[in-house]
Design a protein around this motif. Structure first.
Motif, PDB file in Angstrom:
ATOM      1  N   LYS A  37      -1.333   2.493  -3.336  1.00  0.00           N
ATOM      2  CA  LYS A  37      -0.070   2.775  -4.020  1.00  0.00           C
ATOM      3  C   LYS A  37       1.112   2.254  -3.198  1.00  0.00           C
ATOM      4  N   ILE A  38       1.050   2.440  -1.881  1.00  0.00           N
ATOM      5  CA  ILE A  38       2.118   1.934  -1.018  1.00  0.00           C
ATOM      6  C   ILE A  38       2.168   0.408  -1.082  1.00  0.00           C
ATOM      7  N   ALA A  39       1.011  -0.241  -1.061  1.00  0.00           N
ATOM      8  CA  ALA A  39       0.963  -1.706  -1.150  1.00  0.00           C
ATOM      9  C   ALA A  39       1.563  -2.188  -2.471  1.00  0.00           C
ATOM     10  N   GLU A  40       1.266  -1.492  -3.567  1.00  0.00           N
ATOM     11  CA  GLU A  40       1.824  -1.867  -4.872  1.00  0.00           C
ATOM     12  C   GLU A  40       3.342  -1.743  -4.879  1.00  0.00           C
ATOM     13  N   ILE A  41       3.851  -0.640  -4.339  1.00  0.00           N
ATOM     14  CA  ILE A  41       5.298  -0.419  -4.313  1.00  0.00           C
ATOM     15  C   ILE A  41       5.987  -1.478  -3.453  1.00  0.00           C
ATOM     16  N   GLU A  42       5.414  -1.766  -2.285  1.00  0.00           N
ATOM     17  CA  GLU A  42       6.018  -2.760  -1.408  1.00  0.00           C
ATOM     18  C   GLU A  42       5.977  -4.157  -2.030  1.00  0.00           C
ATOM     19  N   ALA A  43       4.891  -4.476  -2.730  1.00  0.00           N
ATOM     20  CA  ALA A  43       4.800  -5.775  -3.401  1.00  0.00           C
ATOM     21  C   ALA A  43       5.857  -5.879  -4.494  1.00  0.00           C
ATOM     22  N   VAL A  47       8.890  -8.611  -4.730  1.00  0.00           N
ATOM     23  CA  VAL A  47       9.130  -9.478  -5.892  1.00  0.00           C
ATOM     24  C   VAL A  47      10.547  -9.280  -6.408  1.00  0.00           C
ATOM     25  N   ASN A  48      10.984  -8.029  -6.503  1.00  0.00           N
ATOM     26  CA  ASN A  48      12.347  -7.759  -6.982  1.00  0.00           C
ATOM     27  C   ASN A  48      13.393  -8.358  -6.048  1.00  0.00           C
ATOM     28  N   LYS A  49      13.138  -8.316  -4.733  1.00  0.00           N
ATOM     29  CA  LYS A  49      14.074  -8.904  -3.776  1.00  0.00           C
ATOM     30  C   LYS A  49      14.155 -10.411  -3.969  1.00  0.00           C
ATOM     31  N   ILE A  50      13.003 -11.049  -4.135  1.00  0.00           N
ATOM     32  CA  ILE A  50      12.984 -12.505  -4.346  1.00  0.00           C
ATOM     33  C   ILE A  50      13.698 -12.866  -5.647  1.00  0.00           C
ATOM     34  N   LEU A  51      13.426 -12.116  -6.704  1.00  0.00           N
ATOM     35  CA  LEU A  51      14.088 -12.389  -7.985  1.00  0.00           C
ATOM     36  C   LEU A  51      15.604 -12.248  -7.869  1.00  0.00           C
TER      37      LEU A  51
END
Length: 78
Positions: A37-43, A47-51
């Motif tokens: 769950k932590i890995a999913e949130i960080e991913a 992605v949101n930061k890159i976007l």
């Protein structure tokens, strides 16, 4: 170094966990779930930061440049 984390579950769930403790390593399952769950949130945050960075980037193109270049290309073929 490890830390202890505890949480509450309904009595019925605790009883079923005890019933199936020989078939399921609950600590391992819960650790794996939390890590996933932590890995999913960080991913997702990555992605949101890159976007957002792409959205904020100044690409140096002027508005309408595509139409202008297409028009110039067509005129050059004539």
């Amino acid at each position: 170094m490890s830390e202890v984390v505890s949480f509450k579950v309904k009595r019925e769930i605790k009883q079923k966990m005890e019933l199936y403790r020989t078939e399921v390593n609950w600590s391992e399952e819960l650790r794996g779930f939390v890590e996933q769950k932590i890995a999913e949130i960080e991913a997702k945050k990555g992605v949101n930061k890159i976007l957002q960075e792409l959205k904020d980037a100044d690409w140096g193109f002027q508005k309408g440049i595509s139409s202008q270049l297409t028009r110039e290309d067509r005129d050059a073929d004539s």
